[in-house]
Design an enzyme around this catalytic site. Structure first.
Site, PDB file in Angstrom:
ATOM      1  N   ALA A  54      -4.800 -11.248   4.118  1.00  0.00           N
ATOM      2  CA  ALA A  54      -4.037 -12.280   4.829  1.00  0.00           C
ATOM      3  C   ALA A  54      -3.521 -11.694   6.131  1.00  0.00           C
ATOM      4  O   ALA A  54      -3.312 -10.483   6.234  1.00  0.00           O
ATOM      5  CB  ALA A  54      -2.872 -12.743   3.970  1.00  0.00           C
ATOM      6  N   LYS A  61      -6.979   3.810  -4.673  1.00  0.00           N
ATOM      7  CA  LYS A  61      -6.626   3.025  -3.478  1.00  0.00           C
ATOM      8  C   LYS A  61      -6.037   3.948  -2.404  1.00  0.00           C
ATOM      9  O   LYS A  61      -6.364   3.835  -1.218  1.00  0.00           O
ATOM     10  CB  LYS A  61      -5.613   1.939  -3.886  1.00  0.00           C
ATOM     11  CG  LYS A  61      -5.025   1.127  -2.752  1.00  0.00           C
ATOM     12  CD  LYS A  61      -5.986   0.109  -2.207  1.00  0.00           C
ATOM     13  CE  LYS A  61      -5.320  -0.764  -1.155  1.00  0.00           C
ATOM     14  NZ  LYS A  61      -6.236  -1.304  -0.183  1.00  0.00           N
ATOM     15  N   ARG A  90      -0.945 -12.753   9.792  1.00  0.00           N
ATOM     16  CA  ARG A  90      -0.073 -13.722  10.460  1.00  0.00           C
ATOM     17  C   ARG A  90      -0.672 -14.055  11.815  1.00  0.00           C
ATOM     18  O   ARG A  90      -0.875 -13.162  12.637  1.00  0.00           O
ATOM     19  CB  ARG A  90       1.324 -13.139  10.654  1.00  0.00           C
ATOM     20  CG  ARG A  90       2.131 -13.142   9.381  1.00  0.00           C
ATOM     21  CD  ARG A  90       3.576 -12.837   9.646  1.00  0.00           C
ATOM     22  NE  ARG A  90       3.826 -11.417   9.844  1.00  0.00           N
ATOM     23  CZ  ARG A  90       5.018 -10.919  10.122  1.00  0.00           C
ATOM     24  NH1 ARG A  90       6.067 -11.707  10.289  1.00  0.00           N
ATOM     25  NH2 ARG A  90       5.191  -9.621  10.263  1.00  0.00           N
ATOM     26  N   SER A 125      -5.295  -2.026   8.484  1.00  0.00           N
ATOM     27  CA  SER A 125      -3.876  -2.370   8.679  1.00  0.00           C
ATOM     28  C   SER A 125      -3.205  -1.339   9.592  1.00  0.00           C
ATOM     29  O   SER A 125      -2.334  -1.678  10.395  1.00  0.00           O
ATOM     30  CB  SER A 125      -3.168  -2.443   7.331  1.00  0.00           C
ATOM     31  OG  SER A 125      -3.341  -1.246   6.615  1.00  0.00           O
ATOM     32  N   ASN A 170       0.838  -1.201   0.000  1.00  0.00           N
ATOM     33  CA  ASN A 170       0.000   0.000   0.000  1.00  0.00           C
ATOM     34  C   ASN A 170       0.872   1.250   0.000  1.00  0.00           C
ATOM     35  O   ASN A 170       2.047   1.199   0.343  1.00  0.00           O
ATOM     36  CB  ASN A 170      -0.904   0.015   1.241  1.00  0.00           C
ATOM     37  CG  ASN A 170      -2.103  -0.912   1.080  1.00  0.00           C
ATOM     38  OD1 ASN A 170      -2.424  -1.335  -0.023  1.00  0.00           O
ATOM     39  ND2 ASN A 170      -2.763  -1.203   2.186  1.00  0.00           N
TER      40      ASN A 170
HETATM   41  N1  LIG Z   1      -2.077  -8.213   4.882  1.00  0.00           N
HETATM   42  C1  LIG Z   1      -3.002  -7.872   4.006  1.00  0.00           C
HETATM   43  O1  LIG Z   1      -4.102  -8.464   3.962  1.00  0.00           O
HETATM   44  C2  LIG Z   1      -2.759  -6.775   3.015  1.00  0.00           C
HETATM   45  C3  LIG Z   1      -1.566  -6.070   2.992  1.00  0.00           C
HETATM   46  N2  LIG Z   1      -1.378  -5.099   2.046  1.00  0.00           N
HETATM   47  C4  LIG Z   1      -0.118  -4.389   1.991  1.00  0.00           C
HETATM   48  O2  LIG Z   1       0.932  -5.315   1.718  1.00  0.00           O
HETATM   49  C5  LIG Z   1       2.150  -4.890   2.335  1.00  0.00           C
HETATM   50  C6  LIG Z   1       2.674  -6.017   3.227  1.00  0.00           C
HETATM   51  O3  LIG Z   1       1.727  -6.202   4.267  1.00  0.00           O
HETATM   52  P1  LIG Z   1       1.780  -7.432   5.275  1.00  0.00           P
HETATM   53  O4  LIG Z   1       2.285  -8.631   4.586  1.00  0.00           O
HETATM   54  O5  LIG Z   1       0.454  -7.465   5.931  1.00  0.00           O
HETATM   55  O6  LIG Z   1       2.889  -6.909   6.310  1.00  0.00           O
HETATM   56  P2  LIG Z   1       3.757  -7.752   7.331  1.00  0.00           P
HETATM   57  O7  LIG Z   1       4.217  -6.794   8.390  1.00  0.00           O
HETATM   58  O8  LIG Z   1       3.045  -8.998   7.716  1.00  0.00           O
HETATM   59  O9  LIG Z   1       5.024  -8.190   6.456  1.00  0.00           O
HETATM   60  C7  LIG Z   1       6.109  -7.383   6.190  1.00  0.00           C
HETATM   61  C8  LIG Z   1       7.318  -8.283   6.207  1.00  0.00           C
HETATM   62  O10 LIG Z   1       8.467  -7.549   5.783  1.00  0.00           O
HETATM   63  C9  LIG Z   1       9.555  -8.005   6.560  1.00  0.00           C
HETATM   64  N3  LIG Z   1      10.667  -7.066   6.553  1.00  0.00           N
HETATM   65  C10 LIG Z   1      10.700  -5.816   7.061  1.00  0.00           C
HETATM   66  N4  LIG Z   1      11.924  -5.287   6.916  1.00  0.00           N
HETATM   67  C11 LIG Z   1      12.685  -6.256   6.326  1.00  0.00           C
HETATM   68  C12 LIG Z   1      14.057  -6.330   5.942  1.00  0.00           C
HETATM   69  N5  LIG Z   1      14.901  -5.318   6.139  1.00  0.00           N
HETATM   70  N6  LIG Z   1      14.500  -7.480   5.366  1.00  0.00           N
HETATM   71  C13 LIG Z   1      13.669  -8.523   5.169  1.00  0.00           C
HETATM   72  N7  LIG Z   1      12.364  -8.519   5.527  1.00  0.00           N
HETATM   73  C14 LIG Z   1      11.885  -7.390   6.103  1.00  0.00           C
HETATM   74  C15 LIG Z   1       8.977  -8.172   7.946  1.00  0.00           C
HETATM   75  O11 LIG Z   1       9.859  -8.976   8.688  1.00  0.00           O
HETATM   76  P3  LIG Z   1       9.774  -9.094  10.286  1.00  0.00           P
HETATM   77  O12 LIG Z   1       8.680 -10.065  10.517  1.00  0.00           O
HETATM   78  O13 LIG Z   1      11.133  -9.611  10.610  1.00  0.00           O
HETATM   79  O14 LIG Z   1       9.498  -7.722  10.801  1.00  0.00           O
HETATM   80  C16 LIG Z   1       7.652  -8.848   7.604  1.00  0.00           C
HETATM   81  O15 LIG Z   1       7.825 -10.235   7.521  1.00  0.00           O
HETATM   82  C17 LIG Z   1       1.787  -3.610   3.102  1.00  0.00           C
HETATM   83  O16 LIG Z   1       2.061  -2.493   2.310  1.00  0.00           O
HETATM   84  C18 LIG Z   1       0.274  -3.730   3.307  1.00  0.00           C
HETATM   85  O17 LIG Z   1      -0.363  -2.476   3.461  1.00  0.00           O
HETATM   86  C19 LIG Z   1      -2.316  -4.810   1.094  1.00  0.00           C
HETATM   87  C20 LIG Z   1      -3.501  -5.469   1.084  1.00  0.00           C
HETATM   88  C21 LIG Z   1      -3.829  -6.498   2.038  1.00  0.00           C
HETATM   89  C1  LIG Z   2      -9.281  -1.154   2.485  1.00  0.00           C
HETATM   90  C2  LIG Z   2      -8.696  -1.293   3.894  1.00  0.00           C
HETATM   91  C3  LIG Z   2      -9.068  -0.079   4.705  1.00  0.00           C
HETATM   92  C4  LIG Z   2      -9.351  -2.529   4.447  1.00  0.00           C
HETATM   93  O1  LIG Z   2      -9.130  -2.721   5.801  1.00  0.00           O
HETATM   94  C5  LIG Z   2      -7.198  -1.428   3.796  1.00  0.00           C
HETATM   95  O2  LIG Z   2      -6.642  -1.442   2.704  1.00  0.00           O
HETATM   96  C6  LIG Z   2      -6.315  -1.472   4.982  1.00  0.00           C
HETATM   97  O3  LIG Z   2      -6.750  -1.835   6.072  1.00  0.00           O
HETATM   98  O4  LIG Z   2      -5.133  -1.130   4.797  1.00  0.00           O
END
Ligand SMILES: NC(=O)C1=CN([C@@H]2O[C@H](COP(=O)(O)OP(=O)(O)OC[C@H]3O[C@@H](n4cnc5c(N)ncnc54)[C@H](OP(=O)(O)O)[C@@H]3O)[C@@H](O)[C@H]2O)C=CC1
Ligand SMILES: CC(C)(CO)C(=O)C(=O)O
Length: 319
Positions: A137, A198, A139, A269, A111
């Site tokens: 998704a 978005k 964790r 988030s 995002n």
């Molecule tokens: N989760 C969702 O449903 C959705 C997420 N998004 C977007 O996707 C992106 C990812 O989100 P999400 O997966 O939820 O976030 P998380 O915090 O679950 O994952 C981020 C990951 O990046 C790792 N990381 C951070 N710094 C480093 C580094 N220097 N080297 C290696 N790994 C690193 C973290 O590791 P560590 O665990 O060690 O901190 C963690 O595992 C965000 O921008 C979010 O807004 C968009 C739509 C839906």
């Molecule tokens: C669309 C919304 C607000 C859904 O929760 C989102 O993208 C977020 O939480 O980052």
């Protein structure tokens, strides 16, 4: 598919919820991918866990996906899916910079806006694309990921500038190679519209869920939150007009209310980050918007207020 040297087709930087989701579906589709973890301690913890516990449709499997860290990375990276939080991207890329092929394909699946420009500056010859997903998704523990909601993923040029040098054919080929069933990734002909809309929706929902400490749907029954939403939307419409992006945010107010209703039970988030004492993505969301407005000589008082509030709450959290 692996490349000639038997290296994985995709490396995934950021083994969190979204990165693990892509890695698990790739593995289940027989595609070799590799997770790049933060450091040797994280890699040791991952290996001790035996992989990623992956839950989808009430089934859980332990998937031993190939993993490495900057110290153990032993091959050049040609295709990198970046799934860190926006504000973590540059530091994460710096840690593996020596291994990234100058002309690599770098896809940011995250995002917020403004990070791709920084990535392109660090890797001037690379093809940098941005993806936006409505998959959900989370964790449930460090190496356990739950696929909570099915969505769609769009990929395209990493800019809100309508002009772009990235061909649709390039985006389409990359989208196909990231479509690990049931994940659907498609190339967007108008990624600028996808990203701007978005961003606007995230600006209108995420900080307000923190300010009012509520789930997305609860914003709809809170008069103060509804007033803030209207103000945020009005400011975005004003800026959009000035940037000639207004056709991308037609009906924004209604769209924001629809997203809040459709995700009523979600903790945004940003709220989750605050509740876990983590940094938020405010700088790449509302911060980006306010900086863009400032360059146009505009101030966005409500968005600026929300930006300052989230920074203040984050700082209090850190103590
Ligand atoms: N989760 C969702 O449903 C959705 C997420 N998004 C977007 O996707 C992106 C990812 O989100 P999400 O997966 O939820 O976030 P998380 O915090 O679950 O994952 C981020 C990951 O990046 C790792 N990381 C951070 N710094 C480093 C580094 N220097 N080297 C290696 N790994 C690193 C973290 O590791 P560590 O665990 O060690 O901190 C963690 O595992 C965000 O921008 C979010 O807004 C968009 C739509 C839906
Ligand atoms: C669309 C919304 C607000 C859904 O929760 C989102 O993208 C977020 O939480 O980052």
């Amino acid at each position: 598919m692996t490349n000639k040297a038997n290296n994985p087709a995709w490396s995934i930087l950021g083994a969190g919820a979204i990165g693990s989701l892509w890695a698990c579906y790739a593995q289940n589709n027989g595609q070799a991918v590799e997770l790049i973890l933060r450091d040797q301690a994280s890699l040791a913890a991952y290996q001790a866990h035996g992989g990623i516990s992956f839950s989808s449709e009430q089934q859980t499997q332990l998937l031993n996906i190939s993993a490495c860290c900057p110290e153990t990375l032993a091959h050049p990276i040609q295709q990198l899916l970046i799934t860190t939080k926006a504000q973590q991207t540059i530091a994460a890329l710096q840690s593996i910079k020596a291994h990234i092929h100058p002309k690599a394909h770098l896809v940011l699946l995250q995002n917020g806006l403004g990070i791709t420009e920084q990535v392109q500056a660090h890797f001037p010859q690379a093809l940098v694309l941005q993806a936006s997903t409505t998959e959900g998704a989370y964790r449930s523990s460090r190496f356990a990921v739950v696929h909570a909601g099915r969505g769609q993923t769009l990929i395209g040029a990493a800019s809100i500038e309508p002009r772009t040098n990235t061909s649709l054919a390039q985006s389409t080929a990359i989208a196909e190679s990231l479509s690990f069933a049931p994940l659907q990734v498609a190339a967007s002909e108008n990624m600028a519209a996808v990203l701007w809309r978005k961003l606007a929706i995230n600006c209108a929902i995420n900080p307000l869920t923190v300010l009012h400490r509520c789930r997305n749907g609860e914003l709809l029954s809170n008069p103060a939150a509804l007033t803030h939403i209207s103000q945020v939307v009005d400011e975005i419409l004003q800026l959009s007009k000035q940037l000639h992006l207004d056709q991308y945010v037609e009906g924004l107010q209604q769209q924001v209310l629809d997203v809040a209703r459709n995700t009523a039970n979600n903790r945004s988030s940003m709220l989750q980050d605050i509740e876990s004492g983590r940094e938020t993505e405010i700088d790449a969301i509302t911060g980006y918007l306010c900086r863009l407005a400032a360059k146009q000589g505009l101030t966005l008082p409500t968005n600026q207020f929300l930006y300052d509030e989230i920074q203040r709450i984050t700082a209090l959290n850190r103590r």
